[in-house]
Design a protein around this motif. Structure first.
Motif, PDB file in Angstrom:
ATOM      1  N   SER A   1       0.836  -1.202   0.000  1.00 25.36           N
ATOM      2  CA  SER A   1       0.000   0.000   0.000  1.00 25.36           C
ATOM      3  C   SER A   1       0.870   1.251   0.000  1.00 25.36           C
ATOM      4  O   SER A   1       1.974   1.274   0.548  1.00 25.36           O
ATOM      5  CB  SER A   1      -0.925   0.009   1.216  1.00 25.36           C
ATOM      6  N   GLY A   2       0.365   2.303  -0.640  1.00 30.19           N
ATOM      7  CA  GLY A   2       1.093   3.569  -0.658  1.00 30.19           C
ATOM      8  C   GLY A   2       1.079   4.240   0.704  1.00 30.19           C
ATOM      9  O   GLY A   2       0.164   4.043   1.514  1.00 30.19           O
ATOM     10  N   GLY A   3       2.074   5.042   0.959  1.00 32.27           N
ATOM     11  CA  GLY A   3       2.165   5.737   2.239  1.00 32.27           C
ATOM     12  C   GLY A   3       1.238   6.945   2.294  1.00 32.27           C
ATOM     13  O   GLY A   3       0.906   7.556   1.275  1.00 32.27           O
ATOM     14  N   THR A   4       0.810   7.298   3.487  1.00 34.44           N
ATOM     15  CA  THR A   4      -0.023   8.477   3.688  1.00 34.44           C
ATOM     16  C   THR A   4       0.799   9.740   3.430  1.00 34.44           C
ATOM     17  O   THR A   4       1.964   9.839   3.835  1.00 34.44           O
ATOM     18  CB  THR A   4      -0.571   8.500   5.123  1.00 34.44           C
ATOM     19  N   GLY A   5       0.182  10.703   2.740  1.00 35.52           N
ATOM     20  CA  GLY A   5       0.885  11.950   2.459  1.00 35.52           C
ATOM     21  C   GLY A   5       1.183  12.737   3.717  1.00 35.52           C
ATOM     22  O   GLY A   5       0.501  12.612   4.745  1.00 35.52           O
ATOM     23  N   ASN A   6       2.205  13.558   3.637  1.00 40.11           N
ATOM     24  CA  ASN A   6       2.568  14.394   4.782  1.00 40.11           C
ATOM     25  C   ASN A   6       1.486  15.448   5.035  1.00 40.11           C
ATOM     26  O   ASN A   6       0.864  15.964   4.102  1.00 40.11           O
ATOM     27  CB  ASN A   6       3.900  15.107   4.530  1.00 40.11           C
ATOM     28  N   ALA A   7       1.260  15.731   6.299  1.00 40.77           N
ATOM     29  CA  ALA A   7       0.311  16.794   6.645  1.00 40.77           C
ATOM     30  C   ALA A   7       0.904  18.150   6.273  1.00 40.77           C
ATOM     31  O   ALA A   7       2.116  18.384   6.399  1.00 40.77           O
ATOM     32  CB  ALA A   7       0.000  16.734   8.135  1.00 40.77           C
ATOM     33  N   GLY A   8       0.040  19.067   5.785  1.00 36.79           N
ATOM     34  CA  GLY A   8       0.505  20.419   5.463  1.00 36.79           C
ATOM     35  C   GLY A   8       0.793  21.207   6.727  1.00 36.79           C
ATOM     36  O   GLY A   8       0.075  21.086   7.735  1.00 36.79           O
ATOM     37  N   PRO A   9       1.828  22.048   6.745  1.00 35.17           N
ATOM     38  CA  PRO A   9       2.134  22.875   7.919  1.00 35.17           C
ATOM     39  C   PRO A   9       1.008  23.880   8.185  1.00 35.17           C
ATOM     40  O   PRO A   9       0.338  24.358   7.264  1.00 35.17           O
ATOM     41  CB  PRO A   9       3.431  23.588   7.529  1.00 35.17           C
TER      42      PRO A   9
END
Length: 310
Positions: A161-169
């Motif tokens: 499975s693909g990784g979760t995207g980084n949260a925006g600052p």
């Protein structure tokens, strides 16, 4: 395992497997000396079988018990190997993207080599070798008379499975307004950044089934499935910054209080990142080759003996 002594008058006396001090039995398994080249004897009378199926495929389990006080009283039995407890489902998968929106790893390529052979204990014996990406195979054996006509082995190769995207600052808060007459308006909060995109799922690996050219229907014994990995979720958007507080109102020339400045408007929250796409499913391929070439040339000794019998 159970043991019996046959007395001179033809009666049979079982050997007890547990000891009761209040009611001691006439015979107990500790009176027996037990040995086998194919299994390890346990104190309770049972045996621990050799884990390697090739060690006993042609010999079976040869178990010997003799009475310690009279070693001439001995008996040996040969038990046919039973393959019903061997695994029939094999699942392989690529690495997960885990975090940071990384792409999932592709599922490995799997090769299943399958043939029907003969052993001293089974007239028809299925033998399958499952190998991942050209590695050392794991072998599964089964009595053909007790195996279903299809779906004996389940082999899956799944993409990670693909990784979760980084949260925006988060956006920064606006600066406070300066004091004055009237007070100055607070600064506008900064917008939160958009979340990062989720990683794509890895592709499923290919599954190749190799069977003898004179028995192509054996391929139906393998249920090969290749799945693409799911895409990772997009990262959460950053929170918009708060507006700055309005400046404090001072006094005018007539010493009258001035109005306080209004607070600044908050920044907008960032958008959630785009989810990653799912990986592609792999293919299942059936190959037929001459019977003697199904397992290649590097095979365990036990398998080589069965191939000679074929």
């Amino acid at each position: 395992m159970n043991y019996e002594a046959v007395l001179d008058d033809g009666s049979r006396v079982p050997f007890a497997r547990s000891y009761d001090k209040q009611h001691p039995r006439q015979l107990h398994v500790v009176f027996l000396e037990r040995e086998s080249p194919d299994a390890a004897a346990r104190g309770d009378g049972d045996w621990v079988a050799d884990r390697d199926p090739w060690a006993t495929v042609s010999t079976g389990f040869r178990l010997t018990a003799r009475l310690r006080v009279r070693p001439t009283l001995t008996n040996t039995v040969v038990l046919p190997p039973d393959y019903g407890c061997m695994p029939h489902t094999f699942t392989f998968g690529g690495a997960s993207g885990v975090i940071a929106g990384l792409r999932g790893g592709d599922g490995p390529d799997v090769t299943v080599r399958l043939a029907r052979l003969r052993s001293p204990f089974y007239e028809s014996l299925y033998v399958a070798g499952i190998a991942v990406s050209g590695g050392r195979p794991v072998y599964v054996l089964g009595d053909a008379s007790s195996v279903a006509a299809a779906g004996w082995l389940n082999v899956d190769s799944q993409g990670g499975s693909g990784g979760t995207g980084n949260a925006g600052p988060d956006g920064m808060d606006g600066t406070p307004g300066a004091a004055g007459c009237p007070g100055q308006t607070g600064g506008q909060g900064w917008n939160g950044s958009d979340g990062g995109a989720g990683g794509s799922g890895g592709n499923g690996g290919s599954i190749t089934i190799v069977v003898p050219d004179d028995e192509p229907r054996l391929a139906r014994l393998v249920n090969g499935v290749s799945w693409g990995g799911s895409g990772g979720a997009g990262g959460a958007g950053g929170r918009g910054g708060r507006g700055g507080t309005g400046g404090q109102g001072l006094f005018d020339a007539n010493n009258q209080p001035c109005a306080n400045g209004s607070d600044g408007s908050p920044g907008h929250d960032g958008m959630q990142g785009q989810s990653g796409t799912s990986g592609w499913s792999g293919r299942t391929i059936v190959m037929t080759v001459p019977a003697q070439q199904v397992f290649g040339t590097q095979v365990p000794q036990g398998l080589a003996g069965l191939l000679g019998r074929r």
